[in-house]
Motif scaffolding. Structure first.
Motif, PDB file in Angstrom:
ATOM      1  N   CYS A   8       0.827  -1.209   0.000  1.00 47.87           N
ATOM      2  CA  CYS A   8       0.000   0.000   0.000  1.00 47.87           C
ATOM      3  C   CYS A   8       0.862   1.260   0.000  1.00 47.87           C
ATOM      4  O   CYS A   8       0.525   2.248  -0.656  1.00 47.87           O
ATOM      5  CB  CYS A   8      -0.928  -0.014   1.209  1.00 47.87           C
ATOM      6  SG  CYS A   8      -1.956   1.444   1.392  1.00 47.87           S
ATOM      7  N   LEU A   9       1.983   1.228   0.704  1.00 50.38           N
ATOM      8  CA  LEU A   9       2.866   2.395   0.747  1.00 50.38           C
ATOM      9  C   LEU A   9       3.429   2.704  -0.633  1.00 50.38           C
ATOM     10  O   LEU A   9       3.616   3.874  -0.977  1.00 50.38           O
ATOM     11  CB  LEU A   9       4.001   2.140   1.743  1.00 50.38           C
ATOM     12  CG  LEU A   9       5.007   3.274   1.921  1.00 50.38           C
ATOM     13  CD1 LEU A   9       4.326   4.516   2.489  1.00 50.38           C
ATOM     14  CD2 LEU A   9       6.161   2.843   2.819  1.00 50.38           C
ATOM     15  N   VAL A  10       3.713   1.678  -1.425  1.00 53.17           N
ATOM     16  CA  VAL A  10       4.219   1.895  -2.780  1.00 53.17           C
ATOM     17  C   VAL A  10       3.225   2.701  -3.601  1.00 53.17           C
ATOM     18  O   VAL A  10       3.588   3.660  -4.297  1.00 53.17           O
ATOM     19  CB  VAL A  10       4.529   0.544  -3.457  1.00 53.17           C
ATOM     20  CG1 VAL A  10       4.899   0.756  -4.920  1.00 53.17           C
ATOM     21  CG2 VAL A  10       5.654  -0.173  -2.732  1.00 53.17           C
ATOM     22  N   GLU A  11       1.947   2.340  -3.530  1.00 53.38           N
ATOM     23  CA  GLU A  11       0.927   3.067  -4.276  1.00 53.38           C
ATOM     24  C   GLU A  11       0.741   4.489  -3.755  1.00 53.38           C
ATOM     25  O   GLU A  11       0.316   5.376  -4.496  1.00 53.38           O
ATOM     26  CB  GLU A  11      -0.403   2.314  -4.217  1.00 53.38           C
ATOM     27  CG  GLU A  11      -0.382   0.957  -4.895  1.00 53.38           C
ATOM     28  CD  GLU A  11      -1.755   0.347  -4.997  1.00 53.38           C
ATOM     29  OE1 GLU A  11      -2.746   1.074  -4.739  1.00 53.38           O
ATOM     30  OE2 GLU A  11      -1.862  -0.839  -5.343  1.00 53.38           O
ATOM     31  N   THR A  12       1.038   4.710  -2.494  1.00 54.91           N
ATOM     32  CA  THR A  12       0.839   6.031  -1.895  1.00 54.91           C
ATOM     33  C   THR A  12       1.884   7.035  -2.338  1.00 54.91           C
ATOM     34  O   THR A  12       1.580   8.225  -2.515  1.00 54.91           O
ATOM     35  CB  THR A  12       0.836   5.921  -0.362  1.00 54.91           C
ATOM     36  OG1 THR A  12      -0.161   4.991   0.047  1.00 54.91           O
ATOM     37  CG2 THR A  12       0.557   7.270   0.280  1.00 54.91           C
ATOM     38  N   VAL A  13       3.135   6.593  -2.531  1.00 58.25           N
ATOM     39  CA  VAL A  13       4.234   7.535  -2.755  1.00 58.25           C
ATOM     40  C   VAL A  13       4.804   7.493  -4.160  1.00 58.25           C
ATOM     41  O   VAL A  13       5.567   8.399  -4.530  1.00 58.25           O
ATOM     42  CB  VAL A  13       5.374   7.267  -1.741  1.00 58.25           C
ATOM     43  CG1 VAL A  13       4.891   7.451  -0.330  1.00 58.25           C
ATOM     44  CG2 VAL A  13       5.972   5.870  -1.935  1.00 58.25           C
ATOM     45  N   GLN A  14       4.497   6.503  -4.969  1.00 53.23           N
ATOM     46  CA  GLN A  14       5.125   6.441  -6.286  1.00 53.23           C
ATOM     47  C   GLN A  14       4.637   7.580  -7.169  1.00 53.23           C
ATOM     48  O   GLN A  14       3.498   8.011  -7.084  1.00 53.23           O
ATOM     49  CB  GLN A  14       4.848   5.097  -6.942  1.00 53.23           C
ATOM     50  CG  GLN A  14       3.406   4.843  -7.311  1.00 53.23           C
ATOM     51  CD  GLN A  14       3.211   3.487  -7.959  1.00 53.23           C
ATOM     52  OE1 GLN A  14       4.163   2.744  -8.138  1.00 53.23           O
ATOM     53  NE2 GLN A  14       1.976   3.162  -8.306  1.00 53.23           N
ATOM     54  N   SER A  15       5.526   8.052  -8.038  1.00 58.07           N
ATOM     55  CA  SER A  15       5.230   9.211  -8.871  1.00 58.07           C
ATOM     56  C   SER A  15       4.252   8.849  -9.979  1.00 58.07           C
ATOM     57  O   SER A  15       4.327   7.768 -10.573  1.00 58.07           O
ATOM     58  CB  SER A  15       6.531   9.749  -9.480  1.00 58.07           C
ATOM     59  OG  SER A  15       6.266  10.815 -10.367  1.00 58.07           O
ATOM     60  N   ASN A  16       3.350   9.748 -10.288  1.00 57.68           N
ATOM     61  CA  ASN A  16       2.386   9.522 -11.360  1.00 57.68           C
ATOM     62  C   ASN A  16       2.995   9.655 -12.745  1.00 57.68           C
ATOM     63  O   ASN A  16       2.523   9.034 -13.699  1.00 57.68           O
ATOM     64  CB  ASN A  16       1.219  10.503 -11.225  1.00 57.68           C
ATOM     65  CG  ASN A  16       0.338  10.210 -10.037  1.00 57.68           C
ATOM     66  OD1 ASN A  16       0.294   9.078  -9.529  1.00 57.68           O
ATOM     67  ND2 ASN A  16      -0.363  11.226  -9.562  1.00 57.68           N
ATOM     68  N   ILE A  17       4.067  10.458 -12.867  1.00 52.64           N
ATOM     69  CA  ILE A  17       4.645  10.717 -14.182  1.00 52.64           C
ATOM     70  C   ILE A  17       5.751   9.733 -14.537  1.00 52.64           C
ATOM     71  O   ILE A  17       6.188   9.682 -15.686  1.00 52.64           O
ATOM     72  CB  ILE A  17       5.200  12.156 -14.251  1.00 52.64           C
ATOM     73  CG1 ILE A  17       6.300  12.362 -13.200  1.00 52.64           C
ATOM     74  CG2 ILE A  17       4.081  13.173 -14.067  1.00 52.64           C
ATOM     75  CD1 ILE A  17       6.941  13.737 -13.258  1.00 52.64           C
ATOM     76  N   ALA A  18       6.237   8.931 -13.593  1.00 49.38           N
ATOM     77  CA  ALA A  18       7.343   8.003 -13.870  1.00 49.38           C
ATOM     78  C   ALA A  18       6.986   6.563 -13.540  1.00 49.38           C
ATOM     79  O   ALA A  18       7.851   5.697 -13.630  1.00 49.38           O
ATOM     80  CB  ALA A  18       8.582   8.422 -13.080  1.00 49.38           C
ATOM     81  N   SER A  19       5.751   6.293 -13.183  1.00 45.40           N
ATOM     82  CA  SER A  19       5.345   4.931 -12.814  1.00 45.40           C
ATOM     83  C   SER A  19       4.038   4.596 -13.510  1.00 45.40           C
ATOM     84  O   SER A  19       3.217   5.478 -13.803  1.00 45.40           O
ATOM     85  CB  SER A  19       5.180   4.807 -11.295  1.00 45.40           C
ATOM     86  OG  SER A  19       6.359   5.186 -10.624  1.00 45.40           O
ATOM     87  N   GLU A  20       3.857   3.325 -13.770  1.00 48.52           N
ATOM     88  CA  GLU A  20       2.620   2.858 -14.371  1.00 48.52           C
ATOM     89  C   GLU A  20       1.508   2.814 -13.320  1.00 48.52           C
ATOM     90  O   GLU A  20       1.764   2.550 -12.142  1.00 48.52           O
ATOM     91  CB  GLU A  20       2.818   1.459 -14.972  1.00 48.52           C
ATOM     92  CG  GLU A  20       3.822   1.421 -16.116  1.00 48.52           C
ATOM     93  CD  GLU A  20       3.965   0.022 -16.681  1.00 48.52           C
ATOM     94  OE1 GLU A  20       3.316  -0.899 -16.132  1.00 48.52           O
ATOM     95  OE2 GLU A  20       4.711  -0.138 -17.657  1.00 48.52           O
TER      96      GLU A  20
END
Length: 418
Positions: A177-189
């Protein structure tokens, strides 16, 4: 005059005169005063009832308001705080909120407001799963789930054991869940809805097996997760009870009356308000006290996940998470050695900004609720008051008219003298 020669004037001259005063009774002032006093008491009672209605309605609305502030309004600041915590190579620590405001402005301008709400649905889902796991373990192993059922130290120990077990099981899902919270929208799928379950189950099944890359085994990250969760839970209980007790003493000193009324509904509404405010305060205090431990836990979660986060030094670039910690103690020592002691407080300004905004919004919402409910209650009260005034005035007028003497018989008896 013709026809009146035989009329005996001496009889009329010595006839006792009948004055109006003989038939005029004194007004009953006592009855009028009683009615006026009853009228005043009725208006005072209606005013008190209106105040009670306003206070009870506002008290009942405060609890859902605090829940919204704690879980919805706070979420964007939680996202910012976590990204600051994970940025191990940052030059800006954002310990005060003033340095964070321009960065957030550039971040929202470049990616939109949705950048502050990443993973919100997943976080709510994980909270629901945590509650379901606690309920299941409580039924299977007969462990107390609520603090209300705790009556001794043994039952409290079982309750803490339940918390530890549920936190251990949910740890892999927390990390996903933490991965989805902090990953960038412009560099991640964009992740699918079921990805958090897939990643969580994969890490849960590989509890003690070597992980790919630098990813740590689950049993290593379980230790800081359980420690953080239990300490935060105990801190919430202690702070919440202390704040609630202090609020009760404060209201007793201000009002000089008992805060808890004999009315069960009113007592319940007051308890809900005090409990909601104390829980909100306890959450902020717990986050502040356990901030360094939360930083260590989140850095261990994301190690080896190849997550790319937004760079909050600029607000316009991204950076990958490339760490090689061996465990919680190594993470603590490395962070202090490379980033200094203030490195454990990275993103603390987001927590201060979150707390300040919640306090302001709480005051605004409370004042708005009081004005809205008071305006509605005043409209109803004015109609009732006007009805009482009209009824009282009609009663007084009727009483006064009943004291006016009847002049018609007197006029008939004295008309012969005119």
């Amino acid at each position: 005059m013709a026809g009146l020669e035989s009329f005996n004037m001496d009889f009329q001259r010595h006839r006792p005169s009948r004055s109006i005063s003989e038939h005029h009774s004194q007004p009953n002032l006592d009855d009028t005063e009683v009615m006026r006093r009853h009228h005043r008491e009725t208006l005072i009672e209606m005013s008190k009832n209106k105040d009670i209605l306003v206070n009870d309605t506002v008290n009942k609305c405060i609890k859902p308001t605090c829940l919204i502030l704690q879980h919805v309004v706070s979420y964007p600041f939680i996202v910012l705080r976590r990204q600051c915590q994970l940025h191990y190579a940052s030059t800006r620590y954002h310990i005060v909120p003033f340095t964070l405001i321009p960065v957030v402005y550039r971040l929202v301008k470049s990616q939109g407001i949705s950048v502050l709400w990443k993973g919100f649905g997943t976080v709510l889902l994980i909270k629901g799963i945590t509650m379901a796991i606690e309920a299941l373990l409580s039924e299977l192993f007969d462990l107390p789930k609520d603090t209300d059922s705790i009556n001794n130290s043994k039952s409290f120990g079982k309750h803490i054991l339940l918390k530890c077990a549920s936190l251990s099981i949910i740890t892999p899902f927390y990390s996903a869940c933490l991965v989805e919270t902090v990953q960038s929208n412009i560099a991640s799928e964009k992740t699918a809805f079921y990805d958090v379950f897939k990643e969580g189950f994969i890490r849960l099944l590989q509890w003690n097996c070597p992980q790919k890359g630098r990813m740590l085994p689950v049993w290593i990250i379980v230790v800081p997760t359980v420690t953080y969760g239990v300490l935060r839970y105990i801190t919430n209980i202690l702070v919440s009870k202390s704040v609630k007790h202090a609020l009760i003493l404060y209201e007793l000193r201000i009002c000089k009356t008992e805060v808890v009324s004999k009315d069960s509904d009113r007592q319940s509404s007051i308890d809900e308000r005090l409990e909601a405010v104390s829980d909100l305060t306890a959450s902020a205090v717990s986050d502040a006290v356990l901030f360094p431990l939360e930083l260590i836990m989140h850095r261990l979660y994301l190690q080896g996940t190849r997550t790319i986060i937004d760079n909050l030094d600029t607000g316009t670039s991204v950076m990958p998470i490339l760490t090689g910690y061996e465990g919680p103690l190594d993470c603590l020592a490395t962070t202090v050695a490379q980033e200094g002691r203030l490195g454990l407080l990275k993103g603390f300004g987001a927590l201060l900004l979150q707390t300040s905004l919640i306090v302001v919004l709480y005051k605004v919402v409370k004042i708005s609720l009081i004005k809205v409910v008071d305006a509605y209650a005043s409209t109803s009260s004015n109609q009732s008051t006007q009805a009482v005034i009209n009824k009282t005035n009609n009663s007084i007028n009727t009483l006064e008219q009943s004291n006016i003497p009847d002049f018609k018989p007197l006029m008939r008896s004295t008309s012969f003298m005119m």
